[in-house]
Design an enzyme around this catalytic site. Structure first.
Site, PDB file in Angstrom:
ATOM      1  N   ALA A   1       7.517  -2.136   2.105  1.00 23.21           N
ATOM      2  CA  ALA A   1       7.885  -1.926   1.089  1.00 23.21           C
ATOM      3  C   ALA A   1       8.994  -0.804   2.124  1.00 23.21           C
ATOM      4  O   ALA A   1      10.317  -0.972   0.779  1.00 23.21           O
ATOM      5  CB  ALA A   1       6.915  -1.032   0.330  1.00 23.21           C
TER       6      ALA A   1
ATOM      7  N   ALA B   1       1.188  -0.863   0.250  1.00 22.19           N
ATOM      8  CA  ALA B   1      -0.085  -0.090  -0.287  1.00 22.19           C
ATOM      9  C   ALA B   1       1.163   1.205  -0.285  1.00 22.19           C
ATOM     10  O   ALA B   1       2.008   0.928   0.253  1.00 22.19           O
ATOM     11  CB  ALA B   1      -0.673   0.336   1.565  1.00 22.19           C
TER      12      ALA B   1
ATOM     13  N   GLN C   1       1.451   3.323   2.103  1.00 20.44           N
ATOM     14  CA  GLN C   1       2.174   3.624   3.258  1.00 20.44           C
ATOM     15  C   GLN C   1       2.994   2.570   3.981  1.00 20.44           C
ATOM     16  O   GLN C   1       3.464   2.016   5.439  1.00 20.44           O
ATOM     17  CB  GLN C   1       1.729   4.785   4.519  1.00 20.44           C
ATOM     18  CG  GLN C   1       1.401   5.571   3.885  1.00 20.44           C
ATOM     19  CD  GLN C   1       2.628   6.703   3.891  1.00 20.44           C
ATOM     20  OE1 GLN C   1       3.601   6.133   4.225  1.00 20.44           O
ATOM     21  NE2 GLN C   1       2.293   7.994   3.583  1.00 20.44           N
ATOM     22  N   SER C   2       3.580   1.254   2.863  1.00 20.38           N
ATOM     23  CA  SER C   2       3.216   0.051   3.316  1.00 20.38           C
ATOM     24  C   SER C   2       4.930   0.333   4.075  1.00 20.38           C
ATOM     25  O   SER C   2       5.591   0.299   3.440  1.00 20.38           O
ATOM     26  CB  SER C   2       3.750  -0.736   1.978  1.00 20.38           C
ATOM     27  OG  SER C   2       4.565  -1.974   2.147  1.00 20.38           O
ATOM     28  N   ASN C   3       4.762  -0.565   5.383  1.00 14.83           N
ATOM     29  CA  ASN C   3       5.498  -0.949   6.506  1.00 14.83           C
ATOM     30  C   ASN C   3       6.275  -1.498   5.074  1.00 14.83           C
ATOM     31  O   ASN C   3       8.260  -1.632   5.513  1.00 14.83           O
ATOM     32  CB  ASN C   3       5.424  -1.546   7.450  1.00 14.83           C
ATOM     33  CG  ASN C   3       4.928  -0.119   8.492  1.00 14.83           C
ATOM     34  OD1 ASN C   3       5.289   0.570   7.758  1.00 14.83           O
ATOM     35  ND2 ASN C   3       4.038  -0.612   9.525  1.00 14.83           N
TER      36      ASN C   3
END
Length: 307
Positions: free
Chosen positions: A79, A73, A75-77
């Site tokens: 990624a 997403a 704000q993916s942690n």
């Protein structure tokens, strides 16, 4: 018990601390411990993702990759931590981010800002009139095409599915559960509570509990979903857990009976804070002086405090 040695790159700071939440334990009438996987490093954001990435990056390098590609997403942690891991290992990194919470041009903040500081190449995948599954499929198709183009240029890309939810990634969490048991040798752990997204962490914890629970005292893994999941998702978690056990050369197997998922606490959806999580975060902060996030652990804590 012999554990297969898999390719690994040391990225985090382990073992992470575990300590008793004495004031909250007294309030609740239980013995409540906190495993500080928010301190896995090498930065202060992203939680336990580094556990998976130590093995995923190890596998990528073993295969000769010079580029990591992954998804998440906005704000993916996962990624963001993949970008961190790539830089530690001297690799390039490409992120495909689904605009669950749209990022306004010129308004970079939180993980998006960190992604850009790290120099990640970012592609946004629109969620307009698409389901999460549809966006996932589009992102994967685009990533595979980019990997093929990189191959023509003499590069090798290693594609990591969303959340690092692969057997290789989950092995890091299996061994994380073992780490927890080793830290609490004189304590019987009845339950481990966590927030569950793609299922990679859940699979690792369930497999770890099956392999490394105290003799005669099996630990149950309580997985609080942070986004809605169909019923078939749970069998995928079981399959992932068994594949991780197989990779590690461990003889145990898990079944659906070993899973305990709860979809009551994700509120309006992924990345959207909920009132119950906000109250849980405040309760922990005011009792222990510890802050947690509203996307994963806050919702998991809300589930625990109301069950």
């Amino acid at each position: 018990m012999t554990i297969n040695q898999l390719p690994k790159v040391a990225l985090g700071f382990f073992p992470t601390p575990v300590h008793k939440l004495q004031r909250l334990s007294d309030e609740l009438g239980v013995n409540l411990y906190l495993k500080r996987d928010d301190l896995t490093g090498p930065n202060l954001f992203g939680g336990n993702k580094i556990r998976k990435l130590e093995y995923l990056v190890g596998d990528a390098i073993a295969q000769g990759a010079d580029t990591l590609i992954t998804f998440g997403a906005t704000q993916s942690n996962h990624a963001m931590e993949t970008a961190v891991a790539a830089r530690q290992a001297g690799l390039d990194v490409i992120l495909y981010l689904e605009t669950i919470t749209p990022n306004q041009a010129g308004d970079d903040r939180a993980n998006i800002l960190v992604d850009k500081v790290l120099g990640a190449t970012i592609h946004y995948v629109s969620m307009v009139d698409r389901t999460e599954a549809e966006a996932d499929a589009i992102a994967m198709t685009q990533a595979e095409a980019e990997a093929a183009e990189l191959a023509k240029q003499g590069h090798k890309a290693y594609i990591i599915p969303v959340g690092g939810a692969t057997p290789t990634g989950s092995t890091g969490v299996v061994l994380g559960f073992k780490e927890l048991m080793d830290q609490l040798p004189d304590i019987n752990v009845d339950y481990v509570v966590h927030g569950s997204g793609t299922g990679g962490t859940a699979a690792g914890l369930i497999a770890g509990a099956k392999a490394f629970s105290k003799a005669g005292h099996p630990t149950q893994i309580l997985s609080m979903n942070v986004s809605p999941k169909p019923e078939e998702h749970y069998q995928k978690v079981v399959n992932l857990a068994n594949d991780a056990l197989h990779l590690l050369g461990l003889p145990q197997t898990v079944s659906l009976a070993d899973t305990h998922f709860d979809q009551s606490y994700f509120g309006e959806g992924y990345e959207i804070p909920s009132d119950s999580a906000t109250q849980a975060i405040k309760r922990l902060a005011q009792a222990e002086g510890i802050l947690t996030d509203p996307v994963y652990t806050g919702k998991a804590l809300a589930g625990y405090l109301t069950t």
